[in-house]
Design a protein around this motif. Sequence first.
Motif, mmCIF file in Angstrom:
data_model
loop_
_atom_site.group_PDB
_atom_site.id
_atom_site.type_symbol
_atom_site.label_atom_id
_atom_site.label_comp_id
_atom_site.label_asym_id
_atom_site.label_seq_id
_atom_site.Cartn_x
_atom_site.Cartn_y
_atom_site.Cartn_z
ATOM 1 N N MET A 107 46.864 83.049 12.942
ATOM 2 C CA MET A 107 46.852 81.963 13.929
ATOM 3 C C MET A 107 45.408 81.563 14.224
ATOM 4 O O MET A 107 44.561 82.434 14.437
ATOM 5 C CB MET A 107 47.546 82.419 15.221
ATOM 6 N N PRO A 108 45.087 80.264 14.241
ATOM 7 C CA PRO A 108 43.712 79.839 14.537
ATOM 8 C C PRO A 108 43.260 80.324 15.906
ATOM 9 O O PRO A 108 44.061 80.480 16.825
ATOM 10 C CB PRO A 108 43.813 78.309 14.506
ATOM 11 N N SER A 109 41.963 80.590 16.037
ATOM 12 C CA SER A 109 41.430 80.977 17.335
ATOM 13 C C SER A 109 41.486 79.783 18.280
ATOM 14 O O SER A 109 41.492 78.624 17.842
ATOM 15 C CB SER A 109 39.993 81.477 17.201
ATOM 16 N N LEU A 110 41.520 80.058 19.558
ATOM 17 C CA LEU A 110 41.671 78.998 20.545
ATOM 18 C C LEU A 110 40.330 78.717 21.213
ATOM 19 O O LEU A 110 39.741 79.596 21.836
ATOM 20 C CB LEU A 110 42.703 79.400 21.597
ATOM 21 N N GLY A 111 39.858 77.479 21.075
ATOM 22 C CA GLY A 111 38.631 77.078 21.748
ATOM 23 C C GLY A 111 38.845 76.924 23.238
ATOM 24 O O GLY A 111 39.982 76.838 23.724
ATOM 25 N N ARG A 112 37.740 76.878 23.968
ATOM 26 C CA ARG A 112 37.820 76.802 25.429
ATOM 27 C C ARG A 112 37.887 75.372 25.959
ATOM 28 O O ARG A 112 38.284 75.151 27.104
ATOM 29 C CB ARG A 112 36.612 77.509 26.059
ATOM 30 N N LEU A 113 37.475 74.396 25.141
ATOM 31 C CA LEU A 113 37.472 73.005 25.604
ATOM 32 C C LEU A 113 38.534 72.219 24.840
ATOM 33 O O LEU A 113 38.444 72.064 23.625
ATOM 34 C CB LEU A 113 36.098 72.374 25.397
ATOM 35 N N HIS A 114 39.536 71.753 25.560
ATOM 36 C CA HIS A 114 40.606 70.969 24.958
ATOM 37 C C HIS A 114 40.396 69.496 25.297
ATOM 38 O O HIS A 114 40.280 69.128 26.468
ATOM 39 C CB HIS A 114 41.969 71.429 25.484
ATOM 40 N N LEU A 115 40.340 68.685 24.265
ATOM 41 C CA LEU A 115 40.209 67.244 24.429
ATOM 42 C C LEU A 115 41.549 66.601 24.104
ATOM 43 O O LEU A 115 42.054 66.724 22.981
ATOM 44 C CB LEU A 115 39.123 66.705 23.492
ATOM 45 N N ILE A 116 42.139 65.948 25.075
ATOM 46 C CA ILE A 116 43.405 65.249 24.870
ATOM 47 C C ILE A 116 43.099 63.788 24.586
ATOM 48 O O ILE A 116 42.375 63.137 25.344
ATOM 49 C CB ILE A 116 44.317 65.391 26.095
ATOM 50 N N THR A 117 43.630 63.279 23.488
ATOM 51 C CA THR A 117 43.310 61.912 23.093
ATOM 52 C C THR A 117 43.788 60.916 24.147
ATOM 53 O O THR A 117 44.875 61.036 24.699
ATOM 54 C CB THR A 117 43.944 61.558 21.737
ATOM 55 N N ASP A 118 42.945 59.947 24.410
ATOM 56 C CA ASP A 118 43.220 58.908 25.399
ATOM 57 C C ASP A 118 43.490 57.613 24.640
ATOM 58 O O ASP A 118 42.568 56.979 24.125
ATOM 59 C CB ASP A 118 42.018 58.756 26.324
ATOM 60 N N THR A 119 44.756 57.237 24.555
ATOM 61 C CA THR A 119 45.125 56.045 23.792
ATOM 62 C C THR A 119 45.466 54.865 24.694
ATOM 63 O O THR A 119 46.105 53.905 24.252
ATOM 64 C CB THR A 119 46.315 56.350 22.860
ATOM 65 N N ARG A 120 45.026 54.920 25.939
ATOM 66 C CA ARG A 120 45.234 53.782 26.821
ATOM 67 C C ARG A 120 44.409 52.591 26.337
ATOM 68 O O ARG A 120 43.412 52.756 25.628
ATOM 69 C CB ARG A 120 44.840 54.151 28.251
ATOM 70 N N PRO A 121 44.819 51.369 26.695
ATOM 71 C CA PRO A 121 44.066 50.183 26.259
ATOM 72 C C PRO A 121 42.588 50.275 26.618
ATOM 73 O O PRO A 121 42.230 50.705 27.718
ATOM 74 C CB PRO A 121 44.751 49.038 27.025
ATOM 75 N N GLY A 122 41.756 49.906 25.667
ATOM 76 C CA GLY A 122 40.322 49.922 25.893
ATOM 77 C C GLY A 122 39.641 51.237 25.581
ATOM 78 O O GLY A 122 38.416 51.334 25.666
ATOM 79 N N ARG A 123 40.413 52.263 25.229
ATOM 80 C CA ARG A 123 39.838 53.562 24.892
ATOM 81 C C ARG A 123 39.868 53.759 23.369
ATOM 82 O O ARG A 123 40.786 53.303 22.692
ATOM 83 C CB ARG A 123 40.606 54.697 25.573
#
Length: 208
Positions: free
Chosen positions: A1-17
Motif C-alpha cells: 500500500m502506498p505511504s500516506l502523505g500529510r498534505l491532501h489536496l482536493i481538486t477544486d473544479t468550481r468555475p474559475g478554478r
Amino acid sequence: MPSLGRLHLITDTRPGRDPLAVLRAALPVARAELVVQVRVEDAATDREAYDLARRVVALCAPYGATCLVNDRLHVALAVGADGGHVGADDLPVGAARRVLGTGAVLGATAREPVAAAAAVAAGASYLGVGPCHPTSTKTGLPDPIGPAGVRAVAEAVPVPVIAIGGVTAGSVSALRAAGAYGVAVVGALSGAADPGRATAVLLGALTC
C-alpha cells in the motif's frame, strides 16, 4: 500500500478554478508528502471525472505523490489511481474495500468515534475527519467539530486522521496537537495567489 502523505489536496473544479495549475505548483514542493484527491462536482459526467483523474495520475507519478479518486471508485480503477475516498453517501466502506482490493488506499469520512471505529473495522486506511472549521467549498455540511472533535476520533482509531474543513496554515498546529496526522485542503491552495508558496507554508506547519 502506498505511504500516506500529510498534505491532501482536493481538486477544486468550481468555475474559475484550475485544479491542474494548482497541482503543478504544489507537486514540486510537496512531492511524496502530497496526496491528491480527485473530486468533481456531482453534475460532472464519469467521462469528465476520468479525464481529470487520468491527468492527475500522470502528474503525480514523477513525484511519487499518491492519487485517490473521491466517490467514483470505478474511475479510480480505470485510471490506475492508488485508491479512493468514500463519504457518508457513497458506497459503504466494506463494499468500497471489495471494489478496490486489499492493496489500495481507502479513505473514509467520519466525524465521531463510533462511526470512525466502524469505518476502520470495515477496511478504511485513513479517515477524513471534519469539518473542523466553517468552509464554503462544499455545501450541506454539518456543524464544525473543531480540534476537540478531531481529538476524539484520533484517540479512538489506529489509522491516520486527516483533518478537513476550513483548514489554513494557521489552524494546522492545533489540529496536529489534537492528533491529526495531516490535513486536507481545497481553498487554502486553490484560492492562493501563489499555490507553490502556500504549499510550502502548509508543509512547514505540518512538520514543525
